[in-house]
Design a protein around this motif. Structure first.
Motif, short mmCIF file in Angstrom:
data_model
loop_
_atom_site.label_atom_id
_atom_site.label_comp_id
_atom_site.label_asym_id
_atom_site.label_seq_id
_atom_site.Cartn_x
_atom_site.Cartn_y
_atom_site.Cartn_z
N ALA A 292 49.85 43.16 33.40
CA ALA A 292 49.01 42.14 34.04
C ALA A 292 49.19 42.17 35.54
CB ALA A 292 49.37 40.75 33.49
N GLY A 293 48.17 41.72 36.25
CA GLY A 293 48.25 41.70 37.71
C GLY A 293 48.01 43.07 38.30
N ASP A 294 48.68 43.34 39.40
CA ASP A 294 48.44 44.58 40.16
C ASP A 294 48.93 45.84 39.46
OD1 ASP A 294 47.39 42.92 42.05
OD2 ASP A 294 48.85 43.37 43.62
N THR A 295 49.67 45.70 38.36
CA THR A 295 50.12 46.89 37.61
C THR A 295 49.08 47.33 36.59
OG1 THR A 295 51.22 45.53 35.95
CG2 THR A 295 52.56 46.26 37.81
N ALA A 296 48.02 46.53 36.40
CA ALA A 296 47.07 46.79 35.32
C ALA A 296 45.68 47.09 35.83
CB ALA A 296 47.03 45.59 34.37
N LEU A 297 45.02 48.03 35.17
CA LEU A 297 43.61 48.32 35.40
C LEU A 297 42.87 47.81 34.17
CD1 LEU A 297 41.37 49.73 37.10
CD2 LEU A 297 41.80 51.77 35.71
N ALA A 298 42.26 46.65 34.31
CA ALA A 298 41.65 45.97 33.17
C ALA A 298 40.14 45.91 33.32
CB ALA A 298 42.20 44.55 33.05
N PRO A 299 39.42 45.88 32.22
CA PRO A 299 37.97 45.71 32.31
C PRO A 299 37.62 44.31 32.80
CG PRO A 299 38.70 45.67 30.00
CD PRO A 299 39.89 46.05 30.82
N ALA A 300 36.67 44.24 33.70
CA ALA A 300 36.19 42.96 34.22
C ALA A 300 34.71 42.84 33.88
CB ALA A 300 36.43 42.87 35.72
N GLU A 301 34.04 41.87 34.48
CA GLU A 301 32.64 41.65 34.13
C GLU A 301 31.75 42.72 34.74
OE1 GLU A 301 33.14 39.31 38.00
OE2 GLU A 301 34.36 39.98 36.31
N ASP A 302 30.56 42.86 34.15
CA ASP A 302 29.52 43.78 34.65
C ASP A 302 29.98 45.23 34.68
OD1 ASP A 302 27.89 41.53 35.04
OD2 ASP A 302 28.63 41.25 37.10
N GLY A 303 30.85 45.61 33.74
CA GLY A 303 31.31 46.99 33.68
C GLY A 303 32.28 47.37 34.79
#
Length: 401
Positions: A292-303
């Protein structure tokens, strides 16, 4: 006993802990067997988005005032290794003792760090990436009147015209003038903004750029674009095109990377070192590990994917905390659903600019945006202290609100 281990005492780590405790309590008796432990190298949650401001040493909240009331066990230690097969974490305690911590579920929330290049004199360059670094800059600025008079005594060169660089550069003039005025030298203050790009705030896009450029002009900040620093001494800065700028203060703000601990997790990482996670913030291909946070590349809205920012770190922590507890307790996991993307950039005495959407459409400027920024920095991003009920209630609002 089932162990949730959270590494990192920043926004994502703190809210992961609160989210896990909340989910455990919601589970009733089943949650009594879940233990939440947070490991951090310091005793405070540092309000990192405020470190560009004056008097940064006060920009922190004691972790025990946040986590103590909800029963989170806190370990003050520096993590040195993670074994995802054995589900153990190695760490060194404050007094040098070696620690071995086991987990059933792990949340890596150790944030990001500034990437500092090597060049002649780089050891004399300041930054505002950590509380000690920002405090060192603040101490240096306050002692400038004690230095022998020189051309660059009250000149500051800020390297990097991104979000942090712009916020720092627009704040520094006012800070320096207040200091220099004690010797009647306010007119000697000079702030220079340097960046390799040919525009200020290249990653912020064209939307807010006229407002940012207007603020830089209003505050008489000089630009040196399309170049970088070649060398630094305690008296001057040499740029890559050979220009020498007399300056007693140089601050580096360009370039961020995820915590090096992401390399201890055998998952896919992006160019910033962030671990790829799924919609539930589980590290892809690595059982029992969340990020979580700056260690993670997570999907967000609108692709889109998340940015290394406070606005994503807070809700990611809440979701990660809920999901690790739910995972252990057999409850439903929640997909990460961030608030609509916005930015709010402080422009010092020139106000601020607030944008909405990934194309950064300007929604507010001037004093309206400044008031919003002050509310964000001084009120909204702070967790409740000494109040378990309020903290857990906020952990259940899966947004920045």
């Amino acid at each position: 006993m089932k162990d949730v281990l959270i590494i990192g005492g920043g926004f994502a780590g703190v809210w992961s802990a609160a989210g896990a405790v909340r989910a455990a309590r919601q589970a009733g008796d089943a949650g009594d067997d879940l233990r939440v432990t947070l490991v951090s190298g310091g005793d405070d949650l540092v309000i990192r988005p405020r470190l560009y401001e004056d008097a940064p040493d006060g920009m922190r909240v004691a972790l025990d005032r946040v986590l103590g009331p909800i029963g989170v066990r806190r370990v003050t230690a520096t993590v040195t290794g993670i074994d995802t097969e054995a589900r153990t974490v190695r760490a060194v305690g404050r007094t040098g003792e070696e620690l071995d911590l086991s987990y059933d579920k792990l949340v890596l929330a150790t944030g990001s760090q500034l990437v500092r290049p090597e060049f002649p004199g780089s050891q004399d360059v300041f930054d505002v990436d950590t509380l000690p670094a920002a405090a060192a800059l603040d101490h240096h600025l306050r002692r400038l009147p004690d230095r022998a008079p020189s051309m660059g005594r009250y000149t500051a060169v800020v390297v990097g015209a991104g979000f942090t660089g712009v916020e720092l550069a627009t704040a520094l003039g006012e800070r320096l003038r207040a200091i220099a005025a004690r010797q009647g030298a306010a007119e000697d203050v000079r702030v220079v903004l340097v960046d390799l790009a040919d525009v200020v705030g290249p990653e912020l896009g064209p939307g807010p750029r006229p407002t940012i450029d207007g603020a830089i002009d209003e505050l008489k900040i000089e630009r040196r674009l399309g170049r970088t620093v070649a060398a630094v001494t305690r008296q001057d800065v040499t740029l890559s095109d050979g220009e020498v700028i007399p300056a007693a203060t140089v601050v580096w703000t360009a370039g961020m990377a995820a915590s090096p601990l992401t390399a201890q997790i055998p998952g896919e990482r992006d160019r910033l070192g962030r671990l790829s996670v799924d919609a539930h913030l589980r590290v892809i291909g690595v059982p029992d590990v969340y990020a979580a946070g700056d260690t993670a590349l997570a999907p967000a809205e609108d692709g889109r994917t998340t940015t290394q920012s406070c606005q994503h770190a807070l809700p990611m922590g809440k979701f990660a905390g809920h999901n690790v507890a739910a995972d252990l307790l057999g409850d439903a996991l929640l997909p990460f659903t961030p608030d609509p993307y916005v930015t709010c950039l402080d422009l010092g005495p020139a106000g601020a600019v607030y944008t909405e959407g990934w194309d950064r459409r300007v929604a507010l400027t001037g004093e309206e945006a400044k008031t919003l920024k002050q509310n964000i920095n001084a009120i909204w991003i702070y967790p409740p202290t000494d109040d378990a009920e309020q903290l857990l209630a906020q952990a259940g609002r899966f947004s920045n609100g």
